[in-house]
Design a protein around this motif. Structure first.
Motif, PDB file in Angstrom:
ATOM      1  N   VAL A   1     -26.219 -42.863 -17.378  1.00  0.00           N
ATOM      2  CA  VAL A   1     -25.429 -43.808 -18.165  1.00  0.00           C
ATOM      3  C   VAL A   1     -25.177 -45.064 -17.355  1.00  0.00           C
ATOM      4  O   VAL A   1     -25.245 -45.058 -16.128  1.00  0.00           O
ATOM      5  N   GLY A   2     -24.882 -46.144 -18.029  1.00  0.00           N
ATOM      6  CA  GLY A   2     -24.529 -47.383 -17.363  1.00  0.00           C
ATOM      7  C   GLY A   2     -23.795 -48.266 -18.338  1.00  0.00           C
ATOM      8  O   GLY A   2     -23.916 -48.114 -19.543  1.00  0.00           O
ATOM      9  N   LEU A   3     -23.021 -49.185 -17.812  1.00  0.00           N
ATOM     10  CA  LEU A   3     -22.226 -50.047 -18.689  1.00  0.00           C
ATOM     11  C   LEU A   3     -22.951 -51.348 -19.006  1.00  0.00           C
ATOM     12  O   LEU A   3     -22.641 -52.005 -19.977  1.00  0.00           O
ATOM     13  N   THR A   4     -23.901 -51.733 -18.142  1.00  0.00           N
ATOM     14  CA  THR A   4     -24.635 -52.979 -18.394  1.00  0.00           C
ATOM     15  C   THR A   4     -26.126 -52.690 -18.275  1.00  0.00           C
ATOM     16  O   THR A   4     -26.528 -51.678 -17.709  1.00  0.00           O
ATOM     17  N   ARG A   5     -26.922 -53.609 -18.807  1.00  0.00           N
ATOM     18  CA  ARG A   5     -28.370 -53.469 -18.664  1.00  0.00           C
ATOM     19  C   ARG A   5     -28.787 -53.636 -17.203  1.00  0.00           C
ATOM     20  O   ARG A   5     -29.693 -52.979 -16.733  1.00  0.00           O
ATOM     21  N   GLN A   6     -28.056 -54.528 -16.508  1.00  0.00           N
ATOM     22  CA  GLN A   6     -28.395 -54.773 -15.119  1.00  0.00           C
ATOM     23  C   GLN A   6     -28.235 -53.494 -14.301  1.00  0.00           C
ATOM     24  O   GLN A   6     -29.014 -53.222 -13.389  1.00  0.00           O
ATOM     25  N   GLU A   7     -27.242 -52.706 -14.656  1.00  0.00           N
ATOM     26  CA  GLU A   7     -26.977 -51.463 -13.934  1.00  0.00           C
ATOM     27  C   GLU A   7     -28.142 -50.480 -14.060  1.00  0.00           C
ATOM     28  O   GLU A   7     -28.309 -49.612 -13.220  1.00  0.00           O
ATOM     29  N   MET A   8     -28.903 -50.599 -15.121  1.00  0.00           N
ATOM     30  CA  MET A   8     -29.983 -49.652 -15.363  1.00  0.00           C
ATOM     31  C   MET A   8     -31.299 -50.091 -14.728  1.00  0.00           C
ATOM     32  O   MET A   8     -32.325 -49.462 -14.909  1.00  0.00           O
ATOM     33  N   MET A   9     -31.302 -51.243 -14.021  1.00  0.00           N
ATOM     34  CA  MET A   9     -32.475 -51.637 -13.244  1.00  0.00           C
ATOM     35  C   MET A   9     -32.344 -50.955 -11.877  1.00  0.00           C
ATOM     36  O   MET A   9     -31.552 -51.387 -11.056  1.00  0.00           O
ATOM     37  N   PHE A  10     -33.102 -49.892 -11.674  1.00  0.00           N
ATOM     38  CA  PHE A  10     -32.957 -49.134 -10.437  1.00  0.00           C
ATOM     39  C   PHE A  10     -33.821 -49.764  -9.357  1.00  0.00           C
ATOM     40  O   PHE A  10     -35.035 -49.854  -9.509  1.00  0.00           O
ATOM     41  N   ASP A  11     -33.197 -50.211  -8.255  1.00  0.00           N
ATOM     42  CA  ASP A  11     -33.983 -50.813  -7.179  1.00  0.00           C
ATOM     43  C   ASP A  11     -34.339 -49.754  -6.140  1.00  0.00           C
ATOM     44  O   ASP A  11     -34.048 -48.569  -6.320  1.00  0.00           O
ATOM     45  N   LYS A  12     -34.999 -50.216  -5.052  1.00  0.00           N
ATOM     46  CA  LYS A  12     -35.533 -49.279  -4.067  1.00  0.00           C
ATOM     47  C   LYS A  12     -34.439 -48.420  -3.449  1.00  0.00           C
ATOM     48  O   LYS A  12     -34.582 -47.199  -3.324  1.00  0.00           O
ATOM     49  N   GLU A  13     -33.317 -49.069  -3.105  1.00  0.00           N
ATOM     50  CA  GLU A  13     -32.239 -48.336  -2.439  1.00  0.00           C
ATOM     51  C   GLU A  13     -31.697 -47.232  -3.352  1.00  0.00           C
ATOM     52  O   GLU A  13     -31.469 -46.103  -2.925  1.00  0.00           O
ATOM     53  N   LYS A  14     -31.554 -47.601  -4.593  1.00  0.00           N
ATOM     54  CA  LYS A  14     -30.996 -46.632  -5.536  1.00  0.00           C
ATOM     55  C   LYS A  14     -31.963 -45.472  -5.739  1.00  0.00           C
ATOM     56  O   LYS A  14     -31.571 -44.299  -5.796  1.00  0.00           O
ATOM     57  N   LEU A  15     -33.275 -45.801  -5.838  1.00  0.00           N
ATOM     58  CA  LEU A  15     -34.266 -44.750  -6.053  1.00  0.00           C
ATOM     59  C   LEU A  15     -34.362 -43.840  -4.834  1.00  0.00           C
ATOM     60  O   LEU A  15     -34.547 -42.631  -4.956  1.00  0.00           O
ATOM     61  N   LEU A  16     -34.200 -44.427  -3.639  1.00  0.00           N
ATOM     62  CA  LEU A  16     -34.196 -43.608  -2.419  1.00  0.00           C
ATOM     63  C   LEU A  16     -32.955 -42.722  -2.384  1.00  0.00           C
ATOM     64  O   LEU A  16     -33.012 -41.565  -1.942  1.00  0.00           O
TER      65      LEU A  16
END
Lengths: 417, 216
Positions: B145-160
């Motif tokens: 879940v996420g509150l914004t669309r930007q939050e749902m763009m998973f970057d490298k750090e988040k994927l790691l």
């Protein structure tokens, strides 16, 4: 039991005593209307919960169980949601009719309830003699006709709503609804003609008393079982309940006539539908199953204190049985196709109802024993079933392959099947 | 064009027997079935937030980027996943591995940025199949879940961090060969017609026997 009676009448006399003289005749009808409106509205919201629970159990689900213990506060949450939701009126609708339609639906269904007795109506009741009448409008001799007249007005709400929505699906839905109601009015009315002949009255209270005075073997179900089945089917079609809800038909018409409705206006349509269900359950149990009469417990002769409570309880129990049956039928039988719906009314129910009336006339005219009506009804029913098995004309309803005519080549293959 | 009468096959309804024609027995039969479910209902509903579902092992949820044995991102920025992705939801910016850094000694490229749009993703698992080094994988995380669309763009750090979070959960183990880039790197006799992309002169794959394939 006696002290409850005394307490209630004492309180009521105190309240009436405080009213100005001019308002006194309106006090008792006002009380009855107040009770009926509130009980019906409350019952409607809990019937929706019951329906959701029943459907869930039938499909091995749980149903609503989050709001309150076992989901019992779900109706409160539903009502709050409907009241607080944004009430959208689309720009392309006829605003006046769009707003009017749900009002007409609710108004007419509640109006039909006016002549339905919901308890033991005292004999020889006049307005203003201080007895609780258990009916909003006592002493209407055309009760049955009144209900059918008002009940068929309810379709105006649907037609207006569908038309005012200015939407293809709504228009289709309301066209279907009008065709359906026109067709099912006829068997509905005709199934009750036999009762009127048998009991010699059109007043619902008098039909009830007529059965109650004759005991359990006086219930009309023994003499008019076929009429009971026809009445029940036609009343369900009239109330737009599944399997006859072709006017809303979520799968093909996205909700039909109420596609454009939201929030409380949509809720009013459903309120009307459930009130209609309550009314037809009351009618079925009063017209065919003796109303509040139950042997030994609630007879016309029983006069222990608090008998009215028992009688109301018996009637409500019968009514709830029919409501549950209607709700179970909804989740049991798939929806009719429109041509099936029409052929059921015109080719099956109307002829059956007509033959049934003729049978009652014959029995009354030649003063035969009324018990002949029971095997007679069964015979008519079985004869109709036998005709249904014949695939020959004039009973054939299915489409057949075109018959090959000489000089019309190319149809040979089609006939091979 | 109208249907040719020859192609129309007429199917007759089966004639009804007596009890079917009266309809009522069938209605009572149906009521018995539904009534039996009401009277003896065996609920199959899962009480979701309290009761978590048992997912099949091949369930495809949120992505993760695996780490190798040195804790670096395993991805070699080959763009295979981004190419395979039917939803075009993967954006990769590659960067040369620093030559003088002993930490990156055995690596040529790594992703400078690696962004997956989880809202665009259709969770088909093509990226996982395309990856030559088993770096990108789909986990069993489904409640995203996420509150914004930007939050749902998973970057490298988040994927790691998804990898760090799921590697010990039991259901999403590290499936690849430890210490190696993966079985894709074991091919030495794979003959390609030519490099799929332009290869820099100082890249190891340019000096390989078959171009485009790395051999240790």
């Amino acid at each position: 039991m006696q002290f409850i009676n005394d307490f209630l009448s004492g309180q009521w006399n105190w309240i009436v005593g405080m009213l100005p003289e001019a308002a006194k005749p309106y006090a008792m009808p006002g009380l009855v209307i107040f009770i009926v409106l509130n009980v019906t509205l409350g019952a409607c919201s809990y019937l929706i919960l019951l329906e959701r629970k029943l459907s869930a159990w039938m499909q091995d689900r749980l149903g609503p169980n989050r709001v309150g213990p076992m989901g019992l506060l779900q109706p409160v949450a539903d009502m709050l949601k409907l009241l607080l939701k944004e009430d959208v009126i689309p720009g392309h609708v006829n605003k006046f009719l769009f707003v009017l339609a749900p009002g007409i639906s609710v108004f007419t269904t509640f109006l039909a309830f006016a002549v339905v007795p919901f308890g033991p109506v005292p004999k020889g009741l006049t307005a203003g003699d201080g007895q609780f009448p258990f009916i909003i409008a006592p002493g209407i001799d055309l009760g049955v006709v009144f209900i059918f007249a008002i009940g068929s007005l309810a379709v105006y709400g649907i037609i207006l709503g569908g038309w005012a929505s200015n939407n293809k699906y709504s228009a289709l839905g309301c066209l279907r609804a009008s065709a359906q109601v026109v067709s099912y009015e006829i068997p509905l009315g005709m199934s009750v003609v036999g009762l009127a002949l048998l009991c010699g009255t059109m007043s619902i209270e008098k039909i009830l008393l007529f059965q109650a005075e004759r005991g359990i073997y006086g219930w009309n179900i023994w003499y008019q079982p076929l009429a009971c089945v026809i009445f029940f089917i036609a009343a369900m079609a009239e109330a737009q309940r599944l399997p006859f809800d072709l006017a809303e038909c979520e799968q093909e018409l996205i909700g039909g006539w109420h596609t454009e409705y939201s929030a409380m206006k949509w809720g009013l349509f459903f309120l009307a539908e459930y009130t209609h269900v309550i009314t037809i359950s009351f009618l079925t149990s009063i017209l065919f199953f003796g109303g509040w009469h139950l042997p030994f417990i609630a007879e016309t002769t029983s006069n222990y204190s608090g008998v009215w409570m028992v009688k109301v309880g018996v009637l409500l129990a019968k009514v709830s049985v029919f409501i549950v049956v209607i709700q179970m039928l909804r989740w049991t039988i798939p929806r009719f196709r429109f041509d099936q719906l029409m052929s059921l009314a015109w080719l099956c129910l109307i002829p059956l109802a007509m033959v049934n009336i003729v049978m009652v006339m014959v029995v009354k005219q030649f003063e035969l024993n009324e018990w002949w009506l029971l095997p007679g009804s069964a015979a008519i029913f079985l004869a109709a079933g036998l005709m249904g098995t014949q695939s020959t004309k004039p009973f054939a309803r299915r489409v057949a392959a075109p018959i090959e005519t000489p000089g019309h080549g190319g149809h040979g293959h089609a006939h091979a099947h | 064009m109208a249907i040719n009468a020859k192609d129309v096959e007429w199917v007759e309804e089966t004639p009804m027997n007596f009890w079917e024609a009266t309809y009522l027995p069938a209605v009572f039969d149906g009521l018995l079935t539904t009534g039996a479910h009401v009277a003896n209902n065996r609920t199959v509903t899962e009480q979701y937030p309290e009761q978590q579902p048992k997912l099949p092992t091949h369930y495809r949820g949120v992505h993760r980027l695996n780490r190798d044995d040195k804790g670096r991102v395993k991805c070699v920025a080959c763009m295979m996943c981004a190419t395979a992705c039917p939803a075009h939801c993967i954006e990769i910016v590659a960067q040369d591995a620093p030559k003088d850094d002993p930490h990156w000694a055995d690596r040529d490229k790594f992703p400078k940025s690696f962004v997956i749009d989880e809202l665009k993703c259709i969770y088909c698992g093509m990226c996982e199949e395309a990856c030559p080094v088993d770096s990108i994988e789909l986990t069993h995380i489904y409640d995203l879940v996420g509150l914004t669309r930007q939050e749902m763009m998973f970057d490298k750090e988040k994927l790691l961090s998804v990898f760090d979070q799921t590697k010990d959960s039991g259901i999403d183990p590290i499936r690849t060969h430890k210490g190696k880039l993966g079985h894709a790197s074991d091919f030495t006799d794979l003959h390609t017609l030519g490099p799929a992309t332009t290869v820099r002169a100082d890249d190891r794959s340019a000096k390989a026997v078959s171009s485009g394939v790395i051999s240790n």
